[in-house]
Design a protein around this motif. Structure first.
Motif, mmCIF file in Angstrom:
data_model
loop_
_atom_site.group_PDB
_atom_site.id
_atom_site.type_symbol
_atom_site.label_atom_id
_atom_site.label_comp_id
_atom_site.label_asym_id
_atom_site.label_seq_id
_atom_site.Cartn_x
_atom_site.Cartn_y
_atom_site.Cartn_z
ATOM 1 N N VAL A 47 35.983 -77.182 -80.969
ATOM 2 C CA VAL A 47 37.076 -77.950 -81.574
ATOM 3 C C VAL A 47 36.493 -78.944 -82.572
ATOM 4 C CG1 VAL A 47 38.994 -79.549 -81.146
ATOM 5 C CG2 VAL A 47 38.481 -77.733 -79.485
ATOM 6 N N THR A 48 36.972 -78.918 -83.812
ATOM 7 C CA THR A 48 36.536 -79.855 -84.842
ATOM 8 C C THR A 48 37.684 -80.810 -85.153
ATOM 9 O OG1 THR A 48 35.191 -78.114 -85.822
ATOM 10 C CG2 THR A 48 35.571 -80.062 -87.174
ATOM 11 N N THR A 49 37.388 -82.108 -85.115
ATOM 12 C CA THR A 49 38.386 -83.110 -85.484
ATOM 13 C C THR A 49 38.297 -83.357 -86.983
ATOM 14 O OG1 THR A 49 38.360 -84.177 -83.327
ATOM 15 C CG2 THR A 49 39.121 -85.511 -85.173
ATOM 16 N N LEU A 50 39.383 -83.120 -87.700
ATOM 17 C CA LEU A 50 39.410 -83.354 -89.147
ATOM 18 C C LEU A 50 40.027 -84.698 -89.480
ATOM 19 C CD1 LEU A 50 40.579 -79.875 -90.503
ATOM 20 C CD2 LEU A 50 38.256 -80.670 -90.041
ATOM 21 N N LEU A 51 40.852 -85.213 -88.549
ATOM 22 C CA LEU A 51 41.583 -86.447 -88.822
ATOM 23 C C LEU A 51 41.943 -87.088 -87.487
ATOM 24 C CD1 LEU A 51 42.917 -87.980 -91.271
ATOM 25 C CD2 LEU A 51 45.006 -86.683 -90.769
ATOM 26 N N ALA A 52 41.836 -88.420 -87.410
ATOM 27 C CA ALA A 52 42.242 -89.132 -86.192
ATOM 28 C C ALA A 52 43.760 -89.023 -86.025
ATOM 29 C CB ALA A 52 41.832 -90.600 -86.288
ATOM 30 N N ASP A 53 44.221 -89.179 -84.784
ATOM 31 C CA ASP A 53 45.652 -89.013 -84.498
ATOM 32 C C ASP A 53 46.525 -89.943 -85.349
ATOM 33 O OD1 ASP A 53 44.551 -87.454 -82.547
ATOM 34 O OD2 ASP A 53 45.532 -88.463 -80.859
ATOM 35 N N ALA A 54 45.995 -91.116 -85.673
ATOM 36 C CA ALA A 54 46.785 -92.103 -86.415
ATOM 37 C C ALA A 54 47.019 -91.671 -87.864
ATOM 38 C CB ALA A 54 46.098 -93.468 -86.388
ATOM 39 N N GLY A 55 46.175 -90.769 -88.378
ATOM 40 C CA GLY A 55 46.317 -90.300 -89.755
ATOM 41 C C GLY A 55 47.416 -89.255 -89.880
ATOM 42 N N VAL A 56 47.962 -89.116 -91.086
ATOM 43 C CA VAL A 56 49.026 -88.137 -91.331
ATOM 44 C C VAL A 56 48.415 -86.917 -92.017
ATOM 45 C CG1 VAL A 56 51.196 -87.691 -92.555
ATOM 46 C CG2 VAL A 56 50.804 -89.925 -91.485
ATOM 47 N N ALA A 89 38.281 -67.779 -75.519
ATOM 48 C CA ALA A 89 37.733 -69.140 -75.617
ATOM 49 C C ALA A 89 38.621 -70.020 -76.484
ATOM 50 C CB ALA A 89 36.320 -69.085 -76.199
ATOM 51 N N GLN A 90 39.170 -69.419 -77.513
ATOM 52 C CA GLN A 90 40.034 -70.155 -78.440
ATOM 53 C C GLN A 90 41.357 -70.528 -77.769
ATOM 54 O OE1 GLN A 90 40.487 -67.729 -81.907
ATOM 55 N NE2 GLN A 90 40.295 -69.451 -83.299
ATOM 56 N N ARG A 91 41.911 -69.600 -76.989
ATOM 57 C CA ARG A 91 43.148 -69.890 -76.251
ATOM 58 C C ARG A 91 42.941 -71.059 -75.305
ATOM 59 N NH1 ARG A 91 46.963 -65.338 -75.698
ATOM 60 N NH2 ARG A 91 46.225 -63.727 -77.112
ATOM 61 N N ALA A 92 41.816 -71.049 -74.591
ATOM 62 C CA ALA A 92 41.544 -72.096 -73.604
ATOM 63 C C ALA A 92 41.363 -73.448 -74.294
ATOM 64 C CB ALA A 92 40.308 -71.736 -72.790
ATOM 65 N N ALA A 93 40.614 -73.465 -75.387
ATOM 66 C CA ALA A 93 40.355 -74.725 -76.097
ATOM 67 C C ALA A 93 41.638 -75.269 -76.730
ATOM 68 C CB ALA A 93 39.284 -74.511 -77.166
ATOM 69 N N LEU A 94 42.457 -74.386 -77.236
ATOM 70 C CA LEU A 94 43.735 -74.784 -77.839
ATOM 71 C C LEU A 94 44.636 -75.415 -76.766
ATOM 72 C CD1 LEU A 94 45.497 -74.740 -80.388
ATOM 73 C CD2 LEU A 94 46.031 -72.357 -79.894
ATOM 74 N N ALA A 95 44.693 -74.782 -75.604
ATOM 75 C CA ALA A 95 45.506 -75.327 -74.507
ATOM 76 C C ALA A 95 44.979 -76.698 -74.091
ATOM 77 C CB ALA A 95 45.509 -74.360 -73.327
ATOM 78 N N ASP A 96 43.652 -76.886 -74.112
ATOM 79 C CA ASP A 96 43.053 -78.190 -73.774
ATOM 80 C C ASP A 96 43.487 -79.277 -74.762
ATOM 81 O OD1 ASP A 96 41.741 -77.371 -71.548
ATOM 82 O OD2 ASP A 96 39.741 -77.294 -72.467
#
Ligand SMILES: [Zn+2]
Length: 153
Positions: A47-56, A89-96
């Protein structure tokens, strides 16, 4: 923090082999100063974070101010047709990712991007023929209906 009304599930509408770097280049080529998604899930479950939750993020025009967006890399088969190409693996990570967000934002609904298409005939649901695109190429609202918020400590 923003008010989060919905969590939108996307595919990147690319081959599953596409890289996060290529995705970011694509967003830049569109002239976007924000990425299309907050999180991206690769076929290996990374999982790669591109933007913090506070960002739009720029995931779904008209809905972004109150949405979080996550995409799995893929959504096109070898012939370039829309397809659910998620690996196990992608299904599991997405659900997480979805579970974590649901815990943080219990009132948010989990929907697929295509579920945000206009309800042209006003029958209260987005029928298959009303979809403006196939993203994320599976029934996200139904698949994740069992994800409920758990109290965190
Ligand atoms: Zn989408």
């Amino acid at each position: 923090m923003r008010n989060i009304e919905r969590i939108v599930v996307h595919c990147t509408a690319t081959q599953p082999t596409a890289t996060v770097g290529a995705l970011l280049n694509h967003f830049r080529s569109l002239g976007w100063c924000h990425p299309g998604y907050h999180r991206v899930v690769g076929p290996d479950g990374g999982v790669t974070t591109l933007l913090a939750d506070a960002g739009v993020a720029n995931g779904a025009r008209g809905f972004n101010a109150t949405s979080l967006h996550v995409a799995y890399i893929g959504g096109l088969d070898a012939d370039g047709h829309p397809a659910d190409t998620r690996t196990a693996a992608q299904r599991a990570a997405l659900a997480d990712v979805l579970q974590t967000w649901k815990n943080r934002y219990p009132r948010a609904r989990i929907v697929g991007h295509r579920d945000l298409s206009p309800d042209t005939n006003g029958n209260g649901r987005v029928d298959a023929w009303e979809r403006i695109k196939e993203c994320p190429c599976f029934e996200a609202a139904r698949e994740y209906a069992n994800i409920a918020a758990h109290a965190t400590h």
